[in-house]
Design a protein around this motif. Structure first.
Motif, PDB file in Angstrom:
ATOM      1  N   ALA A   1      33.661  40.156  51.787  1.00 21.21           N
ATOM      2  CA  ALA A   1      33.532  40.840  50.498  1.00 21.21           C
ATOM      3  C   ALA A   1      33.750  42.324  50.728  1.00 21.21           C
ATOM      4  O   ALA A   1      33.164  42.911  51.641  1.00 21.21           O
ATOM      5  CB  ALA A   1      32.153  40.591  49.889  1.00 21.21           C
ATOM      6  N   TYR A   2      34.598  42.935  49.931  1.00 19.63           N
ATOM      7  CA  TYR A   2      34.815  44.374  50.064  1.00 19.63           C
ATOM      8  C   TYR A   2      34.067  45.091  48.950  1.00 19.63           C
ATOM      9  O   TYR A   2      33.918  44.587  47.837  1.00 19.63           O
ATOM     10  CB  TYR A   2      36.312  44.724  50.025  1.00 19.63           C
ATOM     11  N   ASN A   3      33.590  46.243  49.264  1.00 24.43           N
ATOM     12  CA  ASN A   3      32.863  47.059  48.294  1.00 24.43           C
ATOM     13  C   ASN A   3      33.804  48.151  47.788  1.00 24.43           C
ATOM     14  O   ASN A   3      34.216  49.033  48.543  1.00 24.43           O
ATOM     15  CB  ASN A   3      31.624  47.688  48.959  1.00 24.43           C
ATOM     16  N   ASP A   4      34.167  48.062  46.524  1.00 27.48           N
ATOM     17  CA  ASP A   4      35.079  49.042  45.933  1.00 27.48           C
ATOM     18  C   ASP A   4      34.291  50.112  45.188  1.00 27.48           C
ATOM     19  O   ASP A   4      34.567  50.425  44.026  1.00 27.48           O
ATOM     20  CB  ASP A   4      36.089  48.362  45.002  1.00 27.48           C
ATOM     21  N   ALA A   5      33.285  50.651  45.895  1.00 25.52           N
ATOM     22  CA  ALA A   5      32.419  51.647  45.265  1.00 25.52           C
ATOM     23  C   ALA A   5      33.226  52.868  44.834  1.00 25.52           C
ATOM     24  O   ALA A   5      34.233  53.232  45.456  1.00 25.52           O
ATOM     25  CB  ALA A   5      31.326  52.067  46.248  1.00 25.52           C
TER      26      ALA A   5
ATOM     27  N   GLN B   1      41.675  42.208  51.847  1.00 28.53           N
ATOM     28  CA  GLN B   1      40.351  42.612  51.373  1.00 28.53           C
ATOM     29  C   GLN B   1      40.196  44.138  51.391  1.00 28.53           C
ATOM     30  O   GLN B   1      39.089  44.651  51.253  1.00 28.53           O
ATOM     31  CB  GLN B   1      39.260  41.979  52.251  1.00 28.53           C
ATOM     32  N   SER B   2      41.325  44.836  51.572  1.00 30.31           N
ATOM     33  CA  SER B   2      41.324  46.305  51.593  1.00 30.31           C
ATOM     34  C   SER B   2      42.295  46.832  50.541  1.00 30.31           C
ATOM     35  O   SER B   2      43.277  47.532  50.857  1.00 30.31           O
ATOM     36  CB  SER B   2      41.745  46.823  52.983  1.00 30.31           C
ATOM     37  N   PRO B   3      42.077  46.486  49.280  1.00 31.64           N
ATOM     38  CA  PRO B   3      43.051  46.878  48.246  1.00 31.64           C
ATOM     39  C   PRO B   3      43.097  48.388  48.025  1.00 31.64           C
ATOM     40  O   PRO B   3      42.104  49.090  48.226  1.00 31.64           O
ATOM     41  CB  PRO B   3      42.517  46.152  47.007  1.00 31.64           C
ATOM     42  N   VAL B   4      44.281  48.818  47.627  1.00 31.77           N
ATOM     43  CA  VAL B   4      44.449  50.247  47.307  1.00 31.77           C
ATOM     44  C   VAL B   4      43.892  50.481  45.914  1.00 31.77           C
ATOM     45  O   VAL B   4      44.423  49.973  44.926  1.00 31.77           O
ATOM     46  CB  VAL B   4      45.929  50.662  47.393  1.00 31.77           C
TER      47      VAL B   4
ATOM     48  N   TYR C   1      38.618  51.413  54.053  1.00 30.73           N
ATOM     49  CA  TYR C   1      37.431  50.552  54.084  1.00 30.73           C
ATOM     50  C   TYR C   1      36.920  50.480  55.533  1.00 30.73           C
ATOM     51  O   TYR C   1      37.694  50.139  56.450  1.00 30.73           O
ATOM     52  CB  TYR C   1      37.775  49.142  53.594  1.00 30.73           C
ATOM     53  N   TRP C   2      35.651  50.794  55.700  1.00 30.95           N
ATOM     54  CA  TRP C   2      35.072  50.718  57.043  1.00 30.95           C
ATOM     55  C   TRP C   2      35.064  49.279  57.550  1.00 30.95           C
ATOM     56  O   TRP C   2      34.780  48.357  56.804  1.00 30.95           O
ATOM     57  CB  TRP C   2      33.631  51.224  57.054  1.00 30.95           C
ATOM     58  N   ILE C   3      35.422  49.100  58.837  1.00 35.62           N
ATOM     59  CA  ILE C   3      35.268  47.812  59.501  1.00 35.62           C
ATOM     60  C   ILE C   3      34.356  48.026  60.716  1.00 35.62           C
ATOM     61  O   ILE C   3      34.005  49.161  61.048  1.00 35.62           O
ATOM     62  CB  ILE C   3      36.627  47.208  59.932  1.00 35.62           C
TER      63      ILE C   3
ATOM     64  N   LEU D   1      43.227  49.620  55.323  1.00 36.80           N
ATOM     65  CA  LEU D   1      43.746  49.807  53.971  1.00 36.80           C
ATOM     66  C   LEU D   1      45.120  49.164  53.882  1.00 36.80           C
ATOM     67  O   LEU D   1      45.930  49.256  54.818  1.00 36.80           O
ATOM     68  CB  LEU D   1      43.848  51.303  53.629  1.00 36.80           C
ATOM     69  N   GLN D   2      45.361  48.490  52.767  1.00 39.93           N
ATOM     70  CA  GLN D   2      46.665  47.854  52.575  1.00 39.93           C
ATOM     71  C   GLN D   2      47.774  48.910  52.604  1.00 39.93           C
ATOM     72  O   GLN D   2      47.619  50.011  52.104  1.00 39.93           O
ATOM     73  CB  GLN D   2      46.701  47.120  51.233  1.00 39.93           C
ATOM     74  N   GLY D   3      48.894  48.516  53.219  1.00 41.48           N
ATOM     75  CA  GLY D   3      50.050  49.411  53.249  1.00 41.48           C
ATOM     76  C   GLY D   3      50.067  50.344  54.448  1.00 41.48           C
ATOM     77  O   GLY D   3      51.023  51.113  54.609  1.00 41.48           O
ATOM     78  N   ARG D   4      49.076  50.335  55.272  1.00 41.98           N
ATOM     79  CA  ARG D   4      49.093  51.175  56.471  1.00 41.98           C
ATOM     80  C   ARG D   4      48.277  50.507  57.577  1.00 41.98           C
ATOM     81  O   ARG D   4      47.537  49.554  57.337  1.00 41.98           O
ATOM     82  CB  ARG D   4      48.551  52.579  56.181  1.00 41.98           C
ATOM     83  N   GLU D   5      48.431  51.021  58.795  1.00 44.32           N
ATOM     84  CA  GLU D   5      47.676  50.485  59.930  1.00 44.32           C
ATOM     85  C   GLU D   5      46.262  51.056  59.929  1.00 44.32           C
ATOM     86  O   GLU D   5      45.929  51.973  59.165  1.00 44.32           O
ATOM     87  CB  GLU D   5      48.402  50.827  61.246  1.00 44.32           C
ATOM     88  N   TRP D   6      45.465  50.513  60.805  1.00 45.42           N
ATOM     89  CA  TRP D   6      44.090  51.014  60.919  1.00 45.42           C
ATOM     90  C   TRP D   6      44.108  52.494  61.309  1.00 45.42           C
ATOM     91  O   TRP D   6      44.978  52.941  62.048  1.00 45.42           O
ATOM     92  CB  TRP D   6      43.317  50.223  61.973  1.00 45.42           C
ATOM     93  N   ARG D   7      43.085  53.192  60.825  1.00 47.85           N
ATOM     94  CA  ARG D   7      43.032  54.626  61.070  1.00 47.85           C
ATOM     95  C   ARG D   7      41.672  55.013  61.649  1.00 47.85           C
ATOM     96  O   ARG D   7      40.626  54.509  61.234  1.00 47.85           O
ATOM     97  CB  ARG D   7      43.279  55.383  59.771  1.00 47.85           C
TER      98      ARG D   7
END
Length: 272
Positions: A157-161, A198-201, A208-210, A247-253
């Motif tokens: 579950a992602y939190n889109d706060a 699960q990391s929508p823009v 989104y923190w993992i 995040l969708q569209g890019r690699e992990w940062r």
């Protein structure tokens, strides 16, 4: 002393021819003899008297010594009784305090047990309602509760706060723990690709923190395992105090763990 001299003179002047004088001599002799005997007996008589007086004095001293010892023993006994009584009073007060403390603890335990039972019932009911919601045809159970997506054997579950409600990395973990979960851990490329879904823009969300964080110069997951595929983080150095976002569209940062972002929680799916 004068009497002795007179008697001595009478002895000297005595006459052998006169029977009467002989009688007087005898009398005088007898008197002198008796007087001498008395004189000789006086020191002998005074000795026992002195001994008796000394004996009495010693007895009085002994009695005085015994009386003193008795007084000392009496004082020590009184002190001992006072100390003992004070100790008894202190122990009684401590015993009463312990009883009150025991009573309070017993009441607290009973209250906690009651609250725990109520919470367990509430939690059990909550779990039933979440995993087996009621429908027109009764309850239908699923492996993940409403709002969570199932993939493999986990629920995500992602939190889109909104930006004002976003948290740092530690704050995100705390929120996941309230949902009986933790930040997501990725094991392979398939799961990594799913986590991207699960990391929508969304406007206002930069990532989104993992559950990946730099510790001791290495990238480590929250379960203690190390990141095996460094390409996932594009060879970014593992500097302590840095955490990873997806995040969708890019690699992990890699970002400072103090930054505020949204987050993704993961927990085991139920077997139904």
């Amino acid at each position: 002393m004068a009497e002795d001299e007179v008697q001595y003179a009478s002895v000297v002047v005595k006459s052998k021819k006169s029977p009467r004088a002989t009688t007087e001599e005898d009398i005088v002799y007898d008197e002198v003899k008796i007087s001498n005997q008395k004189a000789q007996q006086t020191p002998e008589t005074n000795g026992p008297l002195l001994d008796k007086a000394a004996e009495k004095c010693r007895r009085y001293q002994q009695l005085a010594c015994c009386f003193g010892i008795l007084c000392v023993l009496l004082v020590l006994s009184i002190i001992g009784v006072c100390v003992y009584q004070n100790k008894i009073t202190t122990l009684t007060a401590e015993n009463q305090d312990l009883r009150r403390e025991k009573k309070n603890l017993t009441e607290q335990i009973e209250t906690m047990e009651k609250t725990w039972n109520e919470q367990n019932v509430s939690r059990a009911q909550w779990s039933i309602d979440e995993y087996c919601p009621k429908g027109n045809k009764g309850r239908s159970c699923t492996s993940c509760q409403k709002g969570w997506g199932k993939q493999f054997s986990s629920c995500y579950a992602y939190n889109d706060a909104k930006e004002s409600d976003q948290r740092n990395w530690e704050g995100a973990r705390e929120d996941c723990s309230t949902k009986n979960s933790d930040l997501t851990v990725v094991f392979d490329q398939i799961e990594k690709d799913y986590v991207k879904t699960q990391s929508p823009v969304i406007e206002g969300i930069q990532g989104y923190w993992i559950g990946l964080k730099a510790e001791g110069g290495k990238w480590k997951w929250i379960d203690g395992s190390e990141l095996t595929n460094q390409a996932w983080i594009q060879q970014q150095p593992a500097v302590d105090g840095q955490c990873v976002t997806s995040l969708q569209g890019r690699e992990w940062r890699s970002e400072s763990c103090d930054e505020k972002n949204a987050w993704i929680c993961e927990k085991k799916a139920l077997s139904v």
